[in-house]
Design a protein around this motif. Structure first.
Motif, short mmCIF file in Angstrom:
data_model
loop_
_atom_site.label_atom_id
_atom_site.label_comp_id
_atom_site.label_asym_id
_atom_site.label_seq_id
_atom_site.Cartn_x
_atom_site.Cartn_y
_atom_site.Cartn_z
N LEU A 58 0.78 -1.06 -0.05
CA LEU A 58 0.17 0.06 -0.03
C LEU A 58 0.88 1.37 0.08
O LEU A 58 0.44 2.42 0.12
CB LEU A 58 -1.00 0.01 1.31
CG LEU A 58 -2.14 -0.91 1.14
CD1 LEU A 58 -3.09 -0.94 2.42
CD2 LEU A 58 -2.86 -0.63 -0.15
N ARG A 59 2.23 1.08 -0.17
CA ARG A 59 2.88 2.27 -0.20
C ARG A 59 3.08 2.71 -1.77
O ARG A 59 2.82 1.89 -2.34
CB ARG A 59 4.39 1.89 0.33
CG ARG A 59 4.92 2.95 1.45
CD ARG A 59 6.27 2.75 1.96
NE ARG A 59 6.44 1.58 2.66
CZ ARG A 59 7.49 0.85 2.44
NH1 ARG A 59 8.58 1.00 1.91
NH2 ARG A 59 7.79 -0.15 3.54
N ASN A 60 3.38 3.80 -1.64
CA ASN A 60 3.80 4.52 -3.31
C ASN A 60 2.62 4.11 -3.99
O ASN A 60 2.85 3.65 -5.29
CB ASN A 60 4.84 3.80 -3.87
CG ASN A 60 6.21 4.68 -3.09
OD1 ASN A 60 6.32 5.47 -2.38
ND2 ASN A 60 7.23 3.75 -3.19
N PRO A 61 1.17 4.50 -3.99
CA PRO A 61 0.36 4.24 -4.67
C PRO A 61 0.79 5.02 -6.15
O PRO A 61 0.80 6.15 -5.70
CB PRO A 61 -1.09 4.43 -4.21
CG PRO A 61 -0.64 5.65 -3.04
CD PRO A 61 0.85 5.28 -2.69
N PRO A 62 0.23 4.36 -7.39
CA PRO A 62 0.68 5.06 -8.67
C PRO A 62 -0.79 6.21 -8.74
O PRO A 62 -1.35 6.04 -9.81
CB PRO A 62 0.70 4.34 -9.54
CG PRO A 62 -0.14 3.06 -9.10
CD PRO A 62 -0.14 2.89 -7.44
N VAL A 63 -1.05 6.95 -7.80
CA VAL A 63 -2.26 7.88 -8.16
C VAL A 63 -1.97 9.06 -9.01
O VAL A 63 -3.04 9.42 -9.79
CB VAL A 63 -2.91 8.30 -6.72
CG1 VAL A 63 -3.56 7.50 -6.08
CG2 VAL A 63 -1.68 9.19 -6.06
N ASN A 64 -0.65 9.45 -9.23
CA ASN A 64 -0.43 10.44 -10.03
C ASN A 64 -0.10 10.46 -11.40
O ASN A 64 -0.29 11.19 -12.22
CB ASN A 64 0.76 11.29 -9.61
CG ASN A 64 0.40 11.98 -8.21
OD1 ASN A 64 -0.84 12.55 -8.08
ND2 ASN A 64 1.10 12.09 -7.26
N GLY B 208 -4.56 12.80 3.53
CA GLY B 208 -3.15 13.03 3.17
C GLY B 208 -2.60 12.76 1.73
O GLY B 208 -1.71 13.13 1.13
N ASP B 209 -3.50 11.87 1.05
CA ASP B 209 -2.94 11.27 -0.16
C ASP B 209 -3.31 11.90 -1.53
O ASP B 209 -3.18 11.37 -2.56
CB ASP B 209 -3.05 9.62 -0.27
CG ASP B 209 -4.65 9.51 -0.41
OD1 ASP B 209 -5.38 10.18 0.32
OD2 ASP B 209 -4.93 8.41 -0.94
N GLY B 210 -3.99 13.18 -1.08
CA GLY B 210 -4.28 14.03 -2.31
C GLY B 210 -5.46 13.26 -3.05
O GLY B 210 -5.01 13.00 -4.45
N ALA B 211 -6.54 13.07 -2.49
CA ALA B 211 -7.47 12.18 -3.31
C ALA B 211 -8.20 12.88 -4.01
O ALA B 211 -9.08 12.44 -4.80
CB ALA B 211 -8.32 11.49 -2.03
N GLY B 212 -8.03 14.11 -4.12
CA GLY B 212 -8.60 14.93 -5.24
C GLY B 212 -9.85 15.73 -4.90
O GLY B 212 -10.37 16.54 -5.67
N GLY B 213 -10.62 15.39 -3.94
CA GLY B 213 -11.61 16.42 -3.32
C GLY B 213 -12.90 16.03 -4.14
O GLY B 213 -13.11 15.42 -5.15
#
Lengths: 150, 381
Positions: A58-64, B208-213
């Motif tokens: 669950l670390r470093n999720p590729p969300v960006n 905190g993980d920038g979920a987008g809102g």
């Protein structure tokens, strides 16, 4: 006259793409999140250390990134970890996560639901139940509204 | 806590007059109905018919006794009481989509209208032409403006919109007011300047993980104007404190999204939404954290009767659980989402009563003191 004799080529056009007021998300250039390390996870699963494998997955999720290959790879790794868990270990694993971790877990669970394989649905439903108990409806709403998907 | 059911349809929006004896509301159609309080009964005394589309926002100016309404017909009207009748004056907003929310400024010399045209119209009265004129704030809004709230200095305006951001704009109109003094949000305030813009999600605290809102449904300034709270569709509530270190603290809640929010003291806020009950949040300025304070609702009267075996199987069949609760409906006072919350007594610094209206056509007035005593562990700081 059942057949449309005029040209229907316009129907293949996506008119929303040409709308000058179309909303585009702000681009986030962070490229460090490449997803978890597959080899490391494999090692841990073989050793039987599920908790550490879980946390690393669950670390470093590729969300960006917008690269679907990276996301697929990350998803496959996480699902492998989730499906190798024993039912009794699920609850302590979920309890060890913080708020954003639970949200992230929910995102992976729903992505896993999208492509069900033989056993994955059953175990994912157990994960879902435990994650829901901690995260509540809010975590599911956040899966639905997130602009940066996992 | 008194629940009054006005209608069967949702109440689109409401506003109270100065002494809280009359309420103007829209019963989900093109009109505005004004009800007067008669002891415990409410009687309809006026019907304001002018809009051609659903009325989406009503605001009643307490001092000047004027009502401003805006609707999906892209118009706004300012109503003044002449004798026994309310007379409308059309305000040309120059928008090409529906108006969504309207709010009088604290000094009541101008009002702001948020619309689906991705802009905010600030309207003020021009004496020479005897006409309401409007100015637009367009940049950098990229989607519908859902909610507005004025800062006590009559110049700053907070706007929450569907582009997932909450912003503070300057709505300084030099024709009607003096240059404002500096505030914690900034000192240079030309018209249309953005003094604050929230990031896609909270920076510290919750997501905190920038979920987008999500869409920002409700915004509210605190009484002093130094704090700004907003609720958004990703079930979060966030508070920003103006200043050099514009910090945002947010809390991802476990409930369904909240639609409206209001400060009741400088540190506590009440929010309500799709969960049909108001919720208290407490903000700690020193730690910069928002915490869940408690659910504000009538405590559940638990019936102690046992459940028969037959009922157990029936519940299992119908609802997949054989739980004890035979309660078919919601336990809250409101039976559908709450869409608007307004402070009745005490202002935003020491609120003692507030009111909520919702999609069930009902209105509930909540008394803070009795809530505090009825629900243990509830502390309003």
């Amino acid at each position: 006259m059942a057949k449309n004799t005029l040209s229907s080529r316009f129907r293949k056009l996506d008119i929303d793409e040409f709308d000058e007021n179309k909303f585009v998300d702000d681009h986030d250039e962070a490229v460090d999140n490449q997803g978890p390390d597959g080899a490391e996870i494999d090692n841990l699963i073989r050793q039987g250390d599920m908790m550490t494998a879980f946390h690393i997955a669950l670390r470093n999720p590729p969300v960006n990134t917008k690269n679907p290959a990276i996301k697929e790879r990350a998803l496959a790794i996480v699902l492998r970890v989730l499906t190798s868990f024993k039912s009794s270990d699920i609850e302590p694993a979920v309890k060890s996560l913080d708020r954003s971790g639970v949200d992230l877990l929910m995102k992976y669970i729903y992505r896993g639901f999208k492509k069900p394989s033989d056993n994955s649905s059953a175990i994912l439903l157990q994960w879902h139940e435990k994650a829901f108990a901690v995260g509540g409806l809010g975590s599911i709403v956040r899966v639905l509204t997130a602009r940066k998907t996992v | 806590m008194s629940y009054h059911s006005f209608l069967l349809e949702p109440i689109s929006c409401h506003s109270w007059n100065k002494d809280r004896t009359q309420i103007a509301l829209c019963p989900n159609n093109h009109d505005v109905h004004i009800y007067k309080k008669d002891g415990t009964k409410w009687t309809k005394i006026h019907e304001l018919k002018e809009h051609n589309g659903q009325v989406t926002g009503i605001d009643w100016a307490p001092e000047s006794n004027r009502i401003v309404t805006c609707g999906t017909d892209r118009n706004a009207y300012v109503w003044s009481l002449k004798g026994e009748v309310w007379k409308p004056t059309l305000v040309i907003l120059r928008i090409n989509r529906a108006a969504r929310c309207v709010s009088w400024s604290p000094k009541e010399n101008k009002f702001a209208v948020g619309s689906g045209s991705r802009l905010i119209s600030i309207c003020y009265f021009e004496q020479e032409n005897d006409w309401w004129v409007c100015k637009h704030i367009k940049k950098p809004i990229r989607s519908t403006v859902l909610s507005l709230d004025w800062h006590p200095n009559n110049v700053l305006l907070a706007a929450g919109s569907c582009d997932f951001k909450c912003r503070v704009f300057s709505a300084y109109i030099k024709e009607v007011e003096e240059k404002p003094g500096p505030t914690v949000w900034g000192s240079k305030m030309p018209f249309g300047e953005v003094l604050f813009e929230s990031g896609p999600s909270g920076v510290s605290g919750g997501a905190g993980d920038g979920a987008g809102g999500g869409w920002v449904h409700g915004v509210c300034f605190s009484h002093s104007g130094n704090r700004l709270a907003w609720t958004s569709h990703d079930s979060t509530v966030a508070i920003a404190e103006g200043g050099k270190t514009s910090t945002i603290s947010s809390l991802s809640s476990e409930t369904l999204p909240l639609l409206c929010v209001s400060f009741i003291t400088e540190n506590s806020l009440v929010a309500a939404g799709h969960d049909c009950y108001p919720v208290l949040f407490v903000y700690d300025g020193t730690k910069g954290s928002v915490t869940f304070g408690g659910k504000l609702d009538v405590p559940k009267q638990t019936s102690q009767r046992g459940i028969s075996a037959r009922e157990r199987f029936q519940n299992l069949d119908r609802r997949a659980t054989s739980s004890e609760t035979t309660e078919q409906g919601l336990e809250s006072l409101h039976k559908n989402s709450i869409s608007q919350i307004s402070v009745l007594e005490g202002g935003k610094s020491k609120c003692s009563t507030f009111c909520t209206t919702g999609m069930d056509g009902g209105m509930v007035t909540w008394d803070v003191k009795s809530l505090e005593s009825a629900l243990k562990d509830l502390k309003i700081v």
